[in-house]
Design an enzyme around this catalytic site. Structure first.
Site, PDB file in Angstrom:
ATOM      1  N   GLY A  44      14.856  34.005  22.290  1.00  0.00           N
ATOM      2  CA  GLY A  44      15.346  32.746  22.860  1.00  0.00           C
ATOM      3  C   GLY A  44      16.605  32.381  22.093  1.00  0.00           C
TER       4      GLY A  44
ATOM      5  CG  ASN B  18       6.976  22.036  21.801  1.00  0.00           C
ATOM      6  OD1 ASN B  18       6.149  22.041  20.907  1.00  0.00           O
ATOM      7  ND2 ASN B  18       8.149  21.420  21.703  1.00  0.00           N
TER       8      ASN B  18
ATOM      9  NE  ARG C 176      12.393  14.737  15.087  1.00  0.00           N
ATOM     10  CZ  ARG C 176      12.015  15.541  16.069  1.00  0.00           C
ATOM     11  NH1 ARG C 176      10.726  15.641  16.392  1.00  0.00           N
ATOM     12  NH2 ARG C 176      12.904  16.236  16.759  1.00  0.00           N
TER      13      ARG C 176
ATOM     14  CG  ASP D 103      18.146  33.810  26.180  1.00  0.00           C
ATOM     15  OD1 ASP D 103      17.874  32.831  25.469  1.00  0.00           O
ATOM     16  OD2 ASP D 103      18.069  33.774  27.440  1.00  0.00           O
TER      17      ASP D 103
ATOM     18  NE  ARG E  74       6.725  17.870  20.708  1.00  0.00           N
ATOM     19  CZ  ARG E  74       6.770  16.594  20.334  1.00  0.00           C
ATOM     20  NH1 ARG E  74       5.833  15.751  20.724  1.00  0.00           N
ATOM     21  NH2 ARG E  74       7.741  16.160  19.553  1.00  0.00           N
TER      22      ARG E  74
ATOM     23  N   GLY F 164      18.740  30.057  23.004  1.00  0.00           N
ATOM     24  CA  GLY F 164      19.189  28.740  23.475  1.00  0.00           C
ATOM     25  C   GLY F 164      19.556  27.857  22.296  1.00  0.00           C
TER      26      GLY F 164
ATOM     27  CG  HIS G  18       4.951  19.482  17.546  1.00  0.00           C
ATOM     28  ND1 HIS G  18       5.542  18.557  16.727  1.00  0.00           N
ATOM     29  CD2 HIS G  18       5.964  19.972  18.325  1.00  0.00           C
ATOM     30  CE1 HIS G  18       6.839  18.500  16.985  1.00  0.00           C
ATOM     31  NE2 HIS G  18       7.116  19.345  17.956  1.00  0.00           N
TER      32      HIS G  18
ATOM     33  NE  ARG H 293       8.979  16.736  24.305  1.00  0.00           N
ATOM     34  CZ  ARG H 293       8.644  15.611  23.680  1.00  0.00           C
ATOM     35  NH1 ARG H 293       7.931  14.691  24.306  1.00  0.00           N
ATOM     36  NH2 ARG H 293       9.014  15.410  22.428  1.00  0.00           N
TER      37      ARG H 293
HETATM   38  N1  LIG Z   1       7.954  23.062  17.630  1.00  0.00           N
HETATM   39  C1  LIG Z   1       8.999  22.274  17.547  1.00  0.00           C
HETATM   40  O1  LIG Z   1       9.124  21.484  16.616  1.00  0.00           O
HETATM   41  C2  LIG Z   1      10.079  22.347  18.584  1.00  0.00           C
HETATM   42  C3  LIG Z   1      11.302  21.686  18.385  1.00  0.00           C
HETATM   43  C4  LIG Z   1      12.315  21.835  19.337  1.00  0.00           C
HETATM   44  C5  LIG Z   1      12.093  22.619  20.463  1.00  0.00           C
HETATM   45  N2  LIG Z   1      10.884  23.200  20.635  1.00  0.00           N
HETATM   46  C6  LIG Z   1      10.603  24.037  21.802  1.00  0.00           C
HETATM   47  O2  LIG Z   1      11.334  25.248  21.685  1.00  0.00           O
HETATM   48  C7  LIG Z   1      11.597  25.779  22.982  1.00  0.00           C
HETATM   49  C8  LIG Z   1      13.080  26.077  23.109  1.00  0.00           C
HETATM   50  O3  LIG Z   1      13.853  24.895  23.022  1.00  0.00           O
HETATM   51  P1  LIG Z   1      15.447  24.975  23.137  1.00  0.00           P
HETATM   52  O4  LIG Z   1      15.958  23.618  22.909  1.00  0.00           O
HETATM   53  O5  LIG Z   1      15.966  26.120  22.336  1.00  0.00           O
HETATM   54  O6  LIG Z   1      15.588  25.341  24.696  1.00  0.00           O
HETATM   55  P2  LIG Z   1      16.819  26.114  25.409  1.00  0.00           P
HETATM   56  O7  LIG Z   1      16.610  25.953  26.881  1.00  0.00           O
HETATM   57  O8  LIG Z   1      18.112  25.688  24.827  1.00  0.00           O
HETATM   58  O9  LIG Z   1      16.566  27.628  25.001  1.00  0.00           O
HETATM   59  C9  LIG Z   1      15.498  28.374  25.440  1.00  0.00           C
HETATM   60  C10 LIG Z   1      16.001  29.766  25.707  1.00  0.00           C
HETATM   61  O10 LIG Z   1      14.880  30.584  26.065  1.00  0.00           O
HETATM   62  C11 LIG Z   1      15.386  31.557  26.964  1.00  0.00           C
HETATM   63  N3  LIG Z   1      14.305  32.221  27.664  1.00  0.00           N
HETATM   64  C12 LIG Z   1      13.585  31.802  28.731  1.00  0.00           C
HETATM   65  N4  LIG Z   1      12.693  32.733  29.093  1.00  0.00           N
HETATM   66  C13 LIG Z   1      12.847  33.775  28.243  1.00  0.00           C
HETATM   67  C14 LIG Z   1      12.210  35.015  28.093  1.00  0.00           C
HETATM   68  N5  LIG Z   1      11.233  35.402  28.929  1.00  0.00           N
HETATM   69  N6  LIG Z   1      12.624  35.823  27.101  1.00  0.00           N
HETATM   70  C15 LIG Z   1      13.624  35.468  26.258  1.00  0.00           C
HETATM   71  N7  LIG Z   1      14.267  34.288  26.358  1.00  0.00           N
HETATM   72  C16 LIG Z   1      13.885  33.462  27.331  1.00  0.00           C
HETATM   73  C17 LIG Z   1      16.300  30.753  27.881  1.00  0.00           C
HETATM   74  O11 LIG Z   1      17.182  31.586  28.605  1.00  0.00           O
HETATM   75  C18 LIG Z   1      16.990  29.854  26.884  1.00  0.00           C
HETATM   76  O12 LIG Z   1      18.209  30.394  26.428  1.00  0.00           O
HETATM   77  C19 LIG Z   1      11.074  24.706  23.961  1.00  0.00           C
HETATM   78  O13 LIG Z   1       9.774  25.050  24.381  1.00  0.00           O
HETATM   79  C20 LIG Z   1      11.040  23.453  23.123  1.00  0.00           C
HETATM   80  O14 LIG Z   1      10.104  22.502  23.609  1.00  0.00           O
HETATM   81  C21 LIG Z   1       9.889  23.087  19.725  1.00  0.00           C
END
Ligand SMILES: NC(=O)c1ccc[n+]([C@@H]2O[C@H](COP(=O)([O-])OP(=O)(O)OC[C@H]3O[C@@H](n4cnc5c(N)ncnc54)[C@H](O)[C@@H]3O)[C@@H](O)[C@H]2O)c1
Length: 308
Positions: A9, A120, A151, A33, A88, A11, A175, A82
């Protein structure tokens, strides 16, 4: 030989984790990704920043999991974030498929890796990753508590005007909005928070901490927080690679600790090069234990929905 960390990922959280990690100069980094070209583009951009900041690590991006071969650590951030109004838990079924695939592909190429999960709903995705990878529980850890506690530390620092370095907070539990910010154990230079702050100010900080992710989702309008979550990932990865035996709140597999078992849940864990080396058990009050159990019920329900 350099350590290798693969981030699935690329992102917001994935690429920002790569950024924080590159600054630490502790591992070569691979970004994966599904979006064609994007991970390679971000990796190249980061690589081109390194001469400026004087760090020598390799950062590559790919759509092919082969690039992750022989990773020491696999970080999974792939999945949907989200949107305003979403919890979540609303992400469960879509993200379960994504995390399942990411785990299957990475364990194939890195059979000895330690997994750090961010996607999440976090506690459930960590459980899924452990089952799909078929690894011992100590090799999977979920990131949530470092972020939630950071936080809370930030809010206490803003309230008291004391350095964040003096502020130690411990947010346990799942979480989600029922997470449990501990006010007795959390402290400012050793003095418990509930002795320093008036009850109403402390209650406001606890509430803001619980809703901290939602506050940012509401402000951003698209996507969720990424600087602080990624900084949390990089601290955990560093603790594992450097075998620091660092105690942080994180989601670990419980086998009876805190009266809970067969669940990933936020507790104080000691991180070293085997992953979760130890789970630290605080003596909780009846009220704190009840709050943890309430939080755990939501996680148990969601794990059941996975039908593993
Ligand atoms: N645990 C925590 O504290 C916490 C904090 C922030 C975000 N998150 C979670 O992390 C995740 C990512 O958040 P983000 O802000 O980076 O989102 P984002 O949309 O910016 O990035 C997610 C990336 O995953 C990629 N993706 C989707 N399906 C895929 C696959 N099958 N294989 C590889 N890549 C794939 C997408 O193309 C995208 O680039 C979300 O589920 C978010 O809720 C968790």
């Amino acid at each position: 030989m350099k350590n290798k960390v693969s981030i699935i990922g690329a992102g917001m959280t994935g690429s920002t984790s790569a950024h924080w990690l590159a600054e630490k100069e502790i591992a070569d980094i691979v970004l994966i990704d599904v979006v064609e070209g994007m991970p390679a583009g971000k990796a190249l951009d980061l690589q081109e920043a390194l001469p400026i900041v004087g760090k020598d690590v390799s950062i590559v991006g790919s759509n092919d999991y082969q690039a992750t071969a022989n990773s020491d650590i696999v970080v999974i951030t792939a999945g949907l974030p989200r949107k305003p109004g979403m919890s979540r838990d609303d992400l469960l079924s879509a993200n379960a498929e994504i995390v399942r695939k990411a785990t299957q592909e990475t364990i194939k190429y890195s059979p000895n890796a330690i997994f750090v999960i961010l996607t999440n709903p976090l506690d459930v995705m960590a459980y899924l990753a452990m089952k799909v990878a078929g690894v011992e529980p100590h090799r999977v850890v979920g990131q949530a508590g470092v972020l939630d506690s950071a936080r809370m530390r930030a809010f206490v620092s803003m309230e008291l005007g004391v350095s964040v370095e003096n502020i130690h907070c411990y947010v346990l539990g799942g979480h989600g909005d029922n997470m449990v910010p501990l006010t007795r154990t959390s402290n400012v230079a050793g003095v418990p928070l509930n002795e320093i702050l008036p009850a109403d100010r402390l209650a406001a900080i606890v509430e803001r901490t619980r809703k901290g992710g939602g506050e940012i989702v509401g402000l951003l309008k698209t996507g969720s927080a990424y600087y602080a979550p990624a900084a949390a990932i990089s601290q955990m990865v560093e603790a594992i690679l450097k075998n620091k035996h660092l105690i942080v709140p994180a989601a670990a597999y419980l086998t009876g600790q805190y009266g809970l078992k067969d669940i990933f849940f936020g507790v104080p864990v000691q991180l070293g090069n085997q992953g979760v080396e130890k789970i630290v058990e605080y003596k909780l009050t009846g009220e704190e234990q009840a709050a943890l159990e309430k939080s755990a019920r939501g996680v148990v329900e969601n794990i059941a929905k996975l039908k593993l």
